[in-house]
Design an enzyme around this catalytic site. Structure first.
Site, PDB file in Angstrom:
ATOM      1  N   ASP A  36       0.836  -1.196   0.000  1.00 40.57           N
ATOM      2  CA  ASP A  36       0.000   0.000   0.000  1.00 40.57           C
ATOM      3  C   ASP A  36       0.874   1.251   0.000  1.00 40.57           C
ATOM      4  OD1 ASP A  36       0.385   1.159   2.730  1.00 40.57           O
ATOM      5  OD2 ASP A  36      -0.512  -0.717   3.397  1.00 40.57           O
ATOM      6  N   MET A  37       0.278   2.368  -0.313  1.00 40.07           N
ATOM      7  CA  MET A  37       1.014   3.606  -0.527  1.00 40.07           C
ATOM      8  C   MET A  37       1.901   3.981   0.654  1.00 40.07           C
ATOM      9  SD  MET A  37      -0.577   7.326  -1.475  1.00 40.07           S
ATOM     10  CE  MET A  37       0.433   8.809  -1.513  1.00 40.07           C
TER      11      MET A  37
END
Length: 246
Positions: A116-117
């Site tokens: 995820d980011m």
């Protein structure tokens, strides 16, 4: 496609989704999605059904741009920095992890799995669709090791529940290993890795993830890499990643 003298269809060439995988476009499964969405054409005809085969001399296009199998297969480990998304493009203008490789590789590389980011660490890239399909599939049971840091000291209950297995919002989460490193740090090993699994389990117990880093994928470790740096996998790493579990 040709017919024999008995009227039976002779199947020649290779399947379109396999051709796309060899061209480094995506894994076979993702290539099937591209075909179904009408983004692939063969000799000027848009293809939306499965089973089409491609022969030497055929022109295959993705969104109107010709594609062809790449001779050089690439297997790259990137130390993804926090703040980059694990996709080939981003309509919101955020940093794209794949862009960190473009200056060094002309091949179209795509990530195997995701981070995820706001997570950092080991992220694999390739243009080999078969490699991506094997390594990315849950049946491969490849270990992925993480170091998580919480904003407040966490409880032993968190580790015990994660190791035993816990259901959160109808989704079952269970890690292979979990170990306390300090009052706010823990080491976690997953083999499947559902979407935001570690974050959801930690947050379920009332703690916030301050930092999450993946430090290993199977035999592949970050080693001396710094965020934003990358290296090619060794032949042994590729072999071990693609071996079938016993």
């Amino acid at each position: 496609m040709q017919d024999n003298t008995d009227g039976q269809e002779i199947r020649i060439g290779i399947r379109l989704q396999k051709y796309l995988a060899h061209a480094g476009i995506a894994s076979r499964r993702t290539s099937e999605q591209l075909i179904a969405s009408g983004r692939i054409s063969v000799n000027g005809r848009v293809i939306t059904e499965m089973g089409v085969r491609v022969n030497e001399g055929d022109t295959v296009c993705l969104d109107g741009t010709p594609v062809s199998p790449e001779e050089q297969k690439r297997y790259i480990l990137l130390y993804k920095p926090s703040g980059y998304v694990s996709s080939l493009s981003d309509e919101k203008g955020r940093g794209v992890a794949a862009d960190l490789l473009k200056k060094n590789y002309s091949e179209r590389l795509y990530n195997v799995g995701r981070l995820d980011m706001y997570s950092s660490g080991a992220l694999l890239f390739t243009n080999d669709g078969s490699f991506s399909a094997i390594v990315g599939h849950p049946s491969s049971e490849i270990e992925k090791e993480y170091i998580a840091e919480t904003s407040l000291p966490y409880t032993d209950e968190l580790i015990a529940s994660f190791k035993k297995g816990i259901r959160i919002d109808s989704v079952f989460y269970k890690c292979r290993e979990a170990e306390r490193l300090s009052s706010r740090k823990l080491r976690i090993v997953l083999t499947e890795g559902k979407n935001r699994e570690i974050r959801r389990v930690i947050e379920h117990f009332g703690f916030r993830v301050k930092k999450l880093e993946r430090i290993r994928i199977g035999p592949v470790t970050l080693g001396d890499l710094n965020p934003g740096e990358f290296r090619e996998l060794s032949a042994d790493e590729i072999r071990i990643l693609t071996e079938k579990p016993e």
